[in-house]
Design a protein around this motif. Sequence first.
Motif, PDB file in Angstrom:
ATOM      1  N   ASN A   1      37.137  43.972  43.151  1.00 42.95           N
ATOM      2  CA  ASN A   1      38.269  44.276  42.277  1.00 42.95           C
ATOM      3  C   ASN A   1      37.808  44.391  40.820  1.00 42.95           C
ATOM      4  OD1 ASN A   1      40.641  44.219  40.693  1.00 42.95           O
ATOM      5  ND2 ASN A   1      41.744  43.120  42.285  1.00 42.95           N
ATOM      6  N   LYS A   2      37.910  45.602  40.243  1.00 45.24           N
ATOM      7  CA  LYS A   2      37.423  45.832  38.880  1.00 45.24           C
ATOM      8  C   LYS A   2      38.161  44.963  37.861  1.00 45.24           C
ATOM      9  CE  LYS A   2      38.092  50.328  39.270  1.00 45.24           C
ATOM     10  NZ  LYS A   2      38.127  51.779  38.953  1.00 45.24           N
ATOM     11  N   ALA A   3      39.436  44.756  38.067  1.00 43.72           N
ATOM     12  CA  ALA A   3      40.240  44.022  37.089  1.00 43.72           C
ATOM     13  C   ALA A   3      39.816  42.572  36.943  1.00 43.72           C
ATOM     14  CB  ALA A   3      41.714  44.089  37.475  1.00 43.72           C
ATOM     15  N   LEU A   4      39.138  42.027  37.964  1.00 46.97           N
ATOM     16  CA  LEU A   4      38.752  40.623  37.953  1.00 46.97           C
ATOM     17  C   LEU A   4      37.293  40.400  37.551  1.00 46.97           C
ATOM     18  CD1 LEU A   4      40.573  39.373  41.184  1.00 46.97           C
ATOM     19  CD2 LEU A   4      41.359  39.251  38.809  1.00 46.97           C
ATOM     20  N   LEU A   5      36.543  41.474  37.345  1.00 48.83           N
ATOM     21  CA  LEU A   5      35.166  41.327  36.880  1.00 48.83           C
ATOM     22  C   LEU A   5      35.155  40.646  35.511  1.00 48.83           C
ATOM     23  CD1 LEU A   5      33.727  44.813  37.867  1.00 48.83           C
ATOM     24  CD2 LEU A   5      33.096  42.617  38.880  1.00 48.83           C
ATOM     25  N   LYS A   6      34.137  39.857  35.269  1.00 47.30           N
ATOM     26  CA  LYS A   6      34.079  39.079  34.030  1.00 47.30           C
ATOM     27  C   LYS A   6      33.245  39.787  32.963  1.00 47.30           C
ATOM     28  CE  LYS A   6      36.594  35.545  35.216  1.00 47.30           C
ATOM     29  NZ  LYS A   6      36.061  34.185  35.363  1.00 47.30           N
ATOM     30  N   LEU A   7      33.814  39.862  31.760  1.00 49.76           N
ATOM     31  CA  LEU A   7      33.126  40.368  30.580  1.00 49.76           C
ATOM     32  C   LEU A   7      33.241  39.307  29.495  1.00 49.76           C
ATOM     33  CD1 LEU A   7      34.367  44.069  30.442  1.00 49.76           C
ATOM     34  CD2 LEU A   7      32.019  43.325  30.873  1.00 49.76           C
ATOM     35  N   ASN A   8      32.118  38.836  29.013  1.00 52.88           N
ATOM     36  CA  ASN A   8      32.135  37.770  28.004  1.00 52.88           C
ATOM     37  C   ASN A   8      33.001  36.588  28.428  1.00 52.88           C
ATOM     38  OD1 ASN A   8      30.484  39.400  26.494  1.00 52.88           O
ATOM     39  ND2 ASN A   8      32.026  39.981  24.990  1.00 52.88           N
ATOM     40  N   GLY A   9      32.971  36.277  29.714  1.00 55.46           N
ATOM     41  CA  GLY A   9      33.666  35.103  30.212  1.00 55.46           C
ATOM     42  C   GLY A   9      35.123  35.303  30.577  1.00 55.46           C
ATOM     43  N   SER A  10      35.668  36.495  30.348  1.00 54.05           N
ATOM     44  CA  SER A  10      37.079  36.762  30.661  1.00 54.05           C
ATOM     45  C   SER A  10      37.199  37.935  31.619  1.00 54.05           C
ATOM     46  CB  SER A  10      37.868  37.078  29.385  1.00 54.05           C
ATOM     47  OG  SER A  10      37.841  35.993  28.484  1.00 54.05           O
TER      48      SER A  10
ATOM     49  N   ILE B   1      46.917  37.657  43.211  1.00 51.86           N
ATOM     50  CA  ILE B   1      45.615  37.380  42.597  1.00 51.86           C
ATOM     51  C   ILE B   1      45.725  37.417  41.077  1.00 51.86           C
ATOM     52  CG2 ILE B   1      43.214  38.134  42.413  1.00 51.86           C
ATOM     53  CD1 ILE B   1      43.515  39.415  45.165  1.00 51.86           C
ATOM     54  N   TYR B   2      46.427  38.407  40.549  1.00 51.75           N
ATOM     55  CA  TYR B   2      46.541  38.527  39.098  1.00 51.75           C
ATOM     56  C   TYR B   2      47.423  37.421  38.525  1.00 51.75           C
ATOM     57  CZ  TYR B   2      44.631  43.206  39.898  1.00 51.75           C
ATOM     58  OH  TYR B   2      43.840  44.265  40.282  1.00 51.75           O
ATOM     59  N   THR B   3      48.456  37.080  39.223  1.00 52.15           N
ATOM     60  CA  THR B   3      49.323  35.995  38.769  1.00 52.15           C
ATOM     61  C   THR B   3      48.529  34.697  38.673  1.00 52.15           C
ATOM     62  OG1 THR B   3      51.234  37.049  39.804  1.00 52.15           O
ATOM     63  CG2 THR B   3      51.448  34.718  39.231  1.00 52.15           C
ATOM     64  N   ALA B   4      47.571  34.527  39.566  1.00 55.06           N
ATOM     65  CA  ALA B   4      46.759  33.307  39.591  1.00 55.06           C
ATOM     66  C   ALA B   4      45.824  33.202  38.389  1.00 55.06           C
ATOM     67  CB  ALA B   4      45.946  33.246  40.883  1.00 55.06           C
ATOM     68  N   LEU B   5      45.663  34.283  37.625  1.00 51.41           N
ATOM     69  CA  LEU B   5      44.842  34.210  36.423  1.00 51.41           C
ATOM     70  C   LEU B   5      45.453  33.257  35.404  1.00 51.41           C
ATOM     71  CD1 LEU B   5      43.838  37.955  35.782  1.00 51.41           C
ATOM     72  CD2 LEU B   5      42.317  36.090  36.476  1.00 51.41           C
ATOM     73  N   GLY B   6      46.756  33.016  35.548  1.00 59.64           N
ATOM     74  CA  GLY B   6      47.424  32.090  34.646  1.00 59.64           C
ATOM     75  C   GLY B   6      47.765  32.681  33.305  1.00 59.64           C
ATOM     76  N   ASP B   7      47.694  33.987  33.169  1.00 59.05           N
ATOM     77  CA  ASP B   7      48.015  34.657  31.911  1.00 59.05           C
ATOM     78  C   ASP B   7      49.505  34.987  31.898  1.00 59.05           C
ATOM     79  OD1 ASP B   7      48.266  36.295  29.679  1.00 59.05           O
ATOM     80  OD2 ASP B   7      46.256  37.117  29.934  1.00 59.05           O
ATOM     81  N   GLU B   8      50.255  34.277  31.073  1.00 57.83           N
ATOM     82  CA  GLU B   8      51.709  34.462  31.051  1.00 57.83           C
ATOM     83  C   GLU B   8      52.142  35.655  30.209  1.00 57.83           C
ATOM     84  OE1 GLU B   8      53.287  30.752  29.783  1.00 57.83           O
ATOM     85  OE2 GLU B   8      52.629  29.662  31.562  1.00 57.83           O
ATOM     86  N   ASP B   9      51.166  36.391  29.648  1.00 57.42           N
ATOM     87  CA  ASP B   9      51.502  37.509  28.776  1.00 57.42           C
ATOM     88  C   ASP B   9      51.887  38.769  29.537  1.00 57.42           C
ATOM     89  OD1 ASP B   9      51.285  36.200  26.438  1.00 57.42           O
ATOM     90  OD2 ASP B   9      49.293  36.925  25.921  1.00 57.42           O
ATOM     91  N   PHE B  10      51.707  38.798  30.856  1.00 53.31           N
ATOM     92  CA  PHE B  10      52.070  40.007  31.580  1.00 53.31           C
ATOM     93  C   PHE B  10      52.835  39.666  32.850  1.00 53.31           C
ATOM     94  CE2 PHE B  10      47.587  39.265  33.011  1.00 53.31           C
ATOM     95  CZ  PHE B  10      47.821  39.053  34.357  1.00 53.31           C
TER      96      PHE B  10
ATOM     97  N   ALA C   1      50.276  46.191  40.014  1.00 53.30           N
ATOM     98  CA  ALA C   1      49.267  45.387  40.700  1.00 53.30           C
ATOM     99  C   ALA C   1      48.953  45.846  42.108  1.00 53.30           C
ATOM    100  CB  ALA C   1      49.711  43.926  40.739  1.00 53.30           C
ATOM    101  N   GLY C   2      49.746  46.771  42.659  1.00 55.24           N
ATOM    102  CA  GLY C   2      49.510  47.160  44.043  1.00 55.24           C
ATOM    103  C   GLY C   2      49.522  45.934  44.942  1.00 55.24           C
ATOM    104  N   PRO C   3      48.522  45.782  45.819  1.00 56.97           N
ATOM    105  CA  PRO C   3      48.497  44.629  46.718  1.00 56.97           C
ATOM    106  C   PRO C   3      47.911  43.370  46.089  1.00 56.97           C
ATOM    107  CG  PRO C   3      46.657  46.076  47.203  1.00 56.97           C
ATOM    108  CD  PRO C   3      47.468  46.759  46.133  1.00 56.97           C
ATOM    109  N   SER C   4      47.556  43.428  44.801  1.00 61.02           N
ATOM    110  CA  SER C   4      46.839  42.311  44.179  1.00 61.02           C
ATOM    111  C   SER C   4      47.725  41.409  43.326  1.00 61.02           C
ATOM    112  CB  SER C   4      45.695  42.854  43.309  1.00 61.02           C
ATOM    113  OG  SER C   4      44.824  43.671  44.060  1.00 61.02           O
ATOM    114  N   GLU C   5      49.035  41.486  43.490  1.00 61.88           N
ATOM    115  CA  GLU C   5      49.957  40.758  42.620  1.00 61.88           C
ATOM    116  C   GLU C   5      49.648  39.264  42.564  1.00 61.88           C
ATOM    117  OE1 GLU C   5      54.780  40.249  41.979  1.00 61.88           O
ATOM    118  OE2 GLU C   5      54.004  40.988  43.881  1.00 61.88           O
TER     119      GLU C   5
END
Length: 214
Positions: free
Chosen positions: A22-31, A58-67, A52-56
């Motif tokens: 999953n490209k969206a979850l790859l880490k760049l500079n720790g994020s 997974i992305y919610t689990a990032l804990g980022d409340e901004d989206f 998010a397609g089928p990844s809803e």
Amino acid sequence: MDAEKWTGIILAGGLSSRMGTNKALLKLNGSAVLTHMNNAIRPAVSRIVVAAGPSEAIYTALGDEDFECVKDAYPGKGPLAGLHAALTVSHTEWNLVSACDMPLLQTSFFNGMKRLAAQYPTCSVIVPRVEGRIHPLAGVYHRRVLPLLEQCLIHDRLRVIGWLEEIGCQFVETNELEQVGIGHAELQLSNMNTPEEFEKIRIRLQHSELSSEG
């Protein structure tokens, strides 16, 4: 055009088949890449929706409340399906759209695209065309495109650029981008579909002149 009149849309529902993960979850500079995209677009908008397609989950689990995440109403039909899902829940007429695989995009890019929308108020879609290459998933989209967009999905007309040409998209060249404060457009619009491209992005993020841009 102030932030309250704009929604940010990040298209992150792709299969990432060439990347192998999953490209969206790859880490760049720790994020996560998705976090980089969120941080870049956040100052320009009042709300961010992630298609998010089928990844809803997974992305919610990032804990980022901004989206907020949204699922496709037409699953398996590519980026147009993600765009449709996000525009459907948008609360604003105007929307800034980006695919999740362009982490070199800066806030200055999104603010510049807003300025272009003010210059082309009757256009429903405005996207960059840099060195002859169209970047359909990094631009301005008005909610009035929804009816025609849904017809494309119903009838499996899924070519993004074909649809943009059909609706009379405004393509903006490098000189116009520079006039509204978007520098290094070709570099900012670099995307990553393979591990090799991801590595190039990682190096550029660390060492490029973009590090000093806002």
